[in-house]
Scaffold this motif. Structure first.
Motif, PDB file in Angstrom:
ATOM      1  N   ILE A  16       0.836  -1.202   0.000  1.00  0.00           N
ATOM      2  CA  ILE A  16       0.000   0.000   0.000  1.00  0.00           C
ATOM      3  C   ILE A  16       0.869   1.250   0.000  1.00  0.00           C
ATOM      4  O   ILE A  16       1.841   1.359   0.753  1.00  0.00           O
ATOM      5  CB  ILE A  16      -0.938   0.023   1.217  1.00  0.00           C
ATOM      6  N   ASN A  17       0.499   2.197  -0.875  1.00  0.00           N
ATOM      7  CA  ASN A  17       1.060   3.555  -0.857  1.00  0.00           C
ATOM      8  C   ASN A  17       2.561   3.614  -1.128  1.00  0.00           C
ATOM      9  O   ASN A  17       3.238   4.526  -0.656  1.00  0.00           O
ATOM     10  CB  ASN A  17       0.760   4.258   0.485  1.00  0.00           C
ATOM     11  N   LYS A  18       3.114   2.671  -1.894  1.00  0.00           N
ATOM     12  CA  LYS A  18       4.523   2.751  -2.254  1.00  0.00           C
ATOM     13  C   LYS A  18       4.666   3.506  -3.576  1.00  0.00           C
ATOM     14  O   LYS A  18       4.157   3.073  -4.607  1.00  0.00           O
ATOM     15  CB  LYS A  18       5.123   1.351  -2.393  1.00  0.00           C
ATOM     16  N   SER A  19       5.359   4.638  -3.539  1.00  0.00           N
ATOM     17  CA  SER A  19       5.532   5.443  -4.749  1.00  0.00           C
ATOM     18  C   SER A  19       6.612   4.848  -5.640  1.00  0.00           C
ATOM     19  O   SER A  19       7.355   3.936  -5.241  1.00  0.00           O
ATOM     20  CB  SER A  19       5.917   6.873  -4.365  1.00  0.00           C
ATOM     21  N   VAL A  20       6.717   5.393  -6.850  1.00  0.00           N
ATOM     22  CA  VAL A  20       7.774   4.974  -7.769  1.00  0.00           C
ATOM     23  C   VAL A  20       9.143   5.182  -7.121  1.00  0.00           C
ATOM     24  O   VAL A  20      10.025   4.310  -7.187  1.00  0.00           O
ATOM     25  CB  VAL A  20       7.679   5.766  -9.091  1.00  0.00           C
ATOM     26  N   GLN A  21       9.315   6.336  -6.470  1.00  0.00           N
ATOM     27  CA  GLN A  21      10.599   6.642  -5.850  1.00  0.00           C
ATOM     28  C   GLN A  21      10.919   5.657  -4.710  1.00  0.00           C
ATOM     29  O   GLN A  21      12.057   5.200  -4.574  1.00  0.00           O
ATOM     30  CB  GLN A  21      10.601   8.076  -5.303  1.00  0.00           C
ATOM     31  N   GLU A  22       9.897   5.319  -3.912  1.00  0.00           N
ATOM     32  CA  GLU A  22      10.123   4.372  -2.820  1.00  0.00           C
ATOM     33  C   GLU A  22      10.454   2.984  -3.350  1.00  0.00           C
ATOM     34  O   GLU A  22      11.315   2.286  -2.791  1.00  0.00           O
ATOM     35  CB  GLU A  22       8.884   4.323  -1.919  1.00  0.00           C
ATOM     36  N   ARG A  23       9.819   2.562  -4.412  1.00  0.00           N
ATOM     37  CA  ARG A  23      10.140   1.263  -5.002  1.00  0.00           C
ATOM     38  C   ARG A  23      11.576   1.229  -5.485  1.00  0.00           C
ATOM     39  O   ARG A  23      12.289   0.243  -5.281  1.00  0.00           O
ATOM     40  CB  ARG A  23       9.185   0.960  -6.165  1.00  0.00           C
ATOM     41  N   ARG A  24      11.990   2.303  -6.128  1.00  0.00           N
ATOM     42  CA  ARG A  24      13.370   2.345  -6.623  1.00  0.00           C
ATOM     43  C   ARG A  24      14.368   2.355  -5.463  1.00  0.00           C
ATOM     44  O   ARG A  24      15.447   1.741  -5.574  1.00  0.00           O
ATOM     45  CB  ARG A  24      13.574   3.540  -7.537  1.00  0.00           C
ATOM     46  N   ARG A  25      14.026   3.029  -4.371  1.00  0.00           N
ATOM     47  CA  ARG A  25      14.920   3.021  -3.208  1.00  0.00           C
ATOM     48  C   ARG A  25      15.057   1.620  -2.620  1.00  0.00           C
ATOM     49  O   ARG A  25      16.072   1.297  -1.998  1.00  0.00           O
ATOM     50  CB  ARG A  25      14.432   4.007  -2.140  1.00  0.00           C
ATOM     51  N   LEU A  26      14.027   0.789  -2.808  1.00  0.00           N
ATOM     52  CA  LEU A  26      14.077  -0.597  -2.337  1.00  0.00           C
ATOM     53  C   LEU A  26      14.821  -1.508  -3.315  1.00  0.00           C
ATOM     54  O   LEU A  26      14.914  -2.721  -3.086  1.00  0.00           O
ATOM     55  CB  LEU A  26      12.652  -1.124  -2.125  1.00  0.00           C
ATOM     56  N   GLY A  27      15.327  -0.935  -4.397  1.00  0.00           N
ATOM     57  CA  GLY A  27      16.070  -1.722  -5.369  1.00  0.00           C
ATOM     58  C   GLY A  27      15.216  -2.313  -6.471  1.00  0.00           C
ATOM     59  O   GLY A  27      15.692  -3.169  -7.233  1.00  0.00           O
ATOM     60  N   LEU A  28      13.972  -1.869  -6.597  1.00  0.00           N
ATOM     61  CA  LEU A  28      13.081  -2.388  -7.629  1.00  0.00           C
ATOM     62  C   LEU A  28      13.138  -1.492  -8.869  1.00  0.00           C
ATOM     63  O   LEU A  28      13.434  -0.299  -8.771  1.00  0.00           O
ATOM     64  CB  LEU A  28      11.647  -2.459  -7.111  1.00  0.00           C
ATOM     65  N   PHE A  29      12.832  -2.070 -10.018  1.00  0.00           N
ATOM     66  CA  PHE A  29      12.816  -1.312 -11.266  1.00  0.00           C
ATOM     67  C   PHE A  29      11.937  -2.066 -12.264  1.00  0.00           C
ATOM     68  O   PHE A  29      11.719  -3.280 -12.132  1.00  0.00           O
ATOM     69  CB  PHE A  29      14.233  -1.142 -11.825  1.00  0.00           C
ATOM     70  N   PRO A  30      11.410  -1.360 -13.280  1.00  0.00           N
ATOM     71  CA  PRO A  30      10.579  -2.041 -14.282  1.00  0.00           C
ATOM     72  C   PRO A  30      11.382  -3.076 -15.057  1.00  0.00           C
ATOM     73  O   PRO A  30      12.566  -2.859 -15.369  1.00  0.00           O
ATOM     74  CB  PRO A  30      10.107  -0.897 -15.186  1.00  0.00           C
ATOM     75  N   LEU A  31      10.760  -4.190 -15.386  1.00  0.00           N
ATOM     76  CA  LEU A  31      11.411  -5.249 -16.152  1.00  0.00           C
ATOM     77  C   LEU A  31      12.014  -4.720 -17.437  1.00  0.00           C
ATOM     78  O   LEU A  31      13.075  -5.191 -17.874  1.00  0.00           O
ATOM     79  CB  LEU A  31      10.396  -6.359 -16.444  1.00  0.00           C
ATOM     80  N   TRP A  32      11.356  -3.748 -18.073  1.00  0.00           N
ATOM     81  CA  TRP A  32      11.864  -3.205 -19.325  1.00  0.00           C
ATOM     82  C   TRP A  32      13.275  -2.634 -19.169  1.00  0.00           C
ATOM     83  O   TRP A  32      14.048  -2.591 -20.136  1.00  0.00           O
ATOM     84  CB  TRP A  32      10.923  -2.131 -19.865  1.00  0.00           C
ATOM     85  N   GLU A  33      13.659  -2.207 -17.966  1.00  0.00           N
ATOM     86  CA  GLU A  33      14.974  -1.611 -17.739  1.00  0.00           C
ATOM     87  C   GLU A  33      16.054  -2.650 -17.435  1.00  0.00           C
ATOM     88  O   GLU A  33      17.232  -2.299 -17.298  1.00  0.00           O
ATOM     89  CB  GLU A  33      14.896  -0.605 -16.588  1.00  0.00           C
ATOM     90  N   ALA A  34      15.680  -3.911 -17.307  1.00  0.00           N
ATOM     91  CA  ALA A  34      16.647  -4.942 -16.940  1.00  0.00           C
ATOM     92  C   ALA A  34      17.686  -5.129 -18.042  1.00  0.00           C
ATOM     93  O   ALA A  34      17.371  -5.105 -19.242  1.00  0.00           O
ATOM     94  CB  ALA A  34      15.934  -6.262 -16.669  1.00  0.00           C
ATOM     95  N   ALA A  35      18.928  -5.310 -17.639  1.00  0.00           N
ATOM     96  CA  ALA A  35      20.022  -5.467 -18.597  1.00  0.00           C
ATOM     97  C   ALA A  35      20.037  -6.878 -19.179  1.00  0.00           C
ATOM     98  O   ALA A  35      19.693  -7.848 -18.495  1.00  0.00           O
ATOM     99  CB  ALA A  35      21.356  -5.183 -17.908  1.00  0.00           C
TER     100      ALA A  35
END
Length: 218
Positions: free
Chosen positions: A131-150
Motif C-alpha cells: 500500500i502507498n509505495k511510490s515509484v521513488q520508494e520502489r526504486r529506493r528498495l532496489g526495484l525497477f521495471p522489467l523493461w529496464e533490466a540489462a
C-alpha cells in the motif's frame, strides 16, 4: 460535503496514478478511469470545491490532506479485500482486483477492523503490491521495471500493475507472476525483451514489460 462512490473512485485513481507514474494530470485520470476529458474536468471542479484536490498552473493534480485521507482508507480496504479473496477464498490472483473494486465501497468499519486483525496491514496483495509505495520508494528498495533490466541479468518478479485484467491473464498464461524468476536474454530491435522462464523462451513487448516491477537476483 456528500462523499459519493464516484468521488471516492477519482481520489483513489489519483493516488494510484501517483504511485505508478508520478505526476498526475487530467489526461492521466481519464486514461486510468476510462472516462472522457469533460467528465474528468467536471469531477475535478467538484473535488476542488470540496477541498479534496488541488490543481496547479501546469495542470498537475495533488490530493489535499482530506483527499488523501479518503483515498488511503479506500486503498486499504481494496488491499484487504484482494488479500481476503485470494488468501482466504482462493480466488485467482488475476481476478481479485476487479472484485475488490466492487467490494471496497461497501464494507463496514467492523469488517475492515476484522480483516486487519486477520491479515495485518503490511502484507503484499496478490499482485505483489504494498500500500502507498511510490515509484521513488520502489526504486529506493532496489526495484525497477522489467523493461529496464540489462541483457543477461537475472531478476525476480516483485509486483505488477493490477488494473488491466486482460494483461494480468496474459502474464498468468506465460507464468509471469509475483515470485517468478526470469533471465533476460536480449533486448530486441522490435522493442521486445527475450526472456527465459524455467525452460521456455518468451518475448515480451515494452508496454507489458514496463508494467512489471522486478528485483535483481544475486
Amino acid at each position: 460535503m456528500e462523499l459519493t462512490i464516484s468521488k471516492e473512485d477519482y481520489l483513489k485513481a489519483i493516488a494510484e496514478a501517483e504511485s505508478e507514474e508520478g505526476s498526475v494530470i487530467a489526461a492521466t485520470i481519464a486514461r486510468w478511469l476510462n472516462v472522457t476529458p469533460p467528465a474528468v474536468a467536471l469531477a475535478l471542479r467538484r473535488l476542488r470545491r470540496d477541498k479534496l484536490v488541488e490543481v496547479d498552473r501546469q495542470g498537475r493534480i495533488t490530493l489535499t490532506k482530506a483527499g488523501r485521507g479518503i483515498s488511503d482508507k479506500l486503498r486499504l480496504r481494496h488491499h484487504l479485500v484482494e488479500r481476503m479473496l485470494h488468501e482466504m477464498l482462493g480466488i485467482e490472483w488475476y481476478k481479485v482486483h476487479d472484485e475488490a473494486e466492487r467490494w471496497e465501497h461497501s464494507i463496514s468499519e467492523d469488517v475492515e477492523r476484522r480483516l486487519v486483525e486477520k491479515l495485518g496491514r503490511n502484507g503484499a496483495c496478490p499482485h505483489g503490491n504494498l500500500i502507498n509505495k511510490s515509484v521513488q520508494e520502489r526504486r529506493r528498495l532496489g526495484l525497477f521495471p522489467l523493461w529496464e533490466a540489462a541483457p543477461q541479468s537475472s531478476v525476480r518478479v516483485q509486483s505488477m500493475h493490477e488494473r488491466d485484467r486482460t494483461l494480468l491473464e496474459y502474464f498468468d498464461r506465460l507464468g509471469i507472476r509475483p515470485g517468478a524468476e526470469l533471465k533476460v536474454l536480449n533486448r530486441n530491435v522490435d522493442r521486445t525483451l527475450s526472456l527465459r522462464l524455467k525452460k521456455k523462451t518468451i518475448n515480451l513487448g515494452e508496454a507489458a514489460a514496463a508494467r512489471v516491477w522486478v528485483a535483481r537476483v544475486q
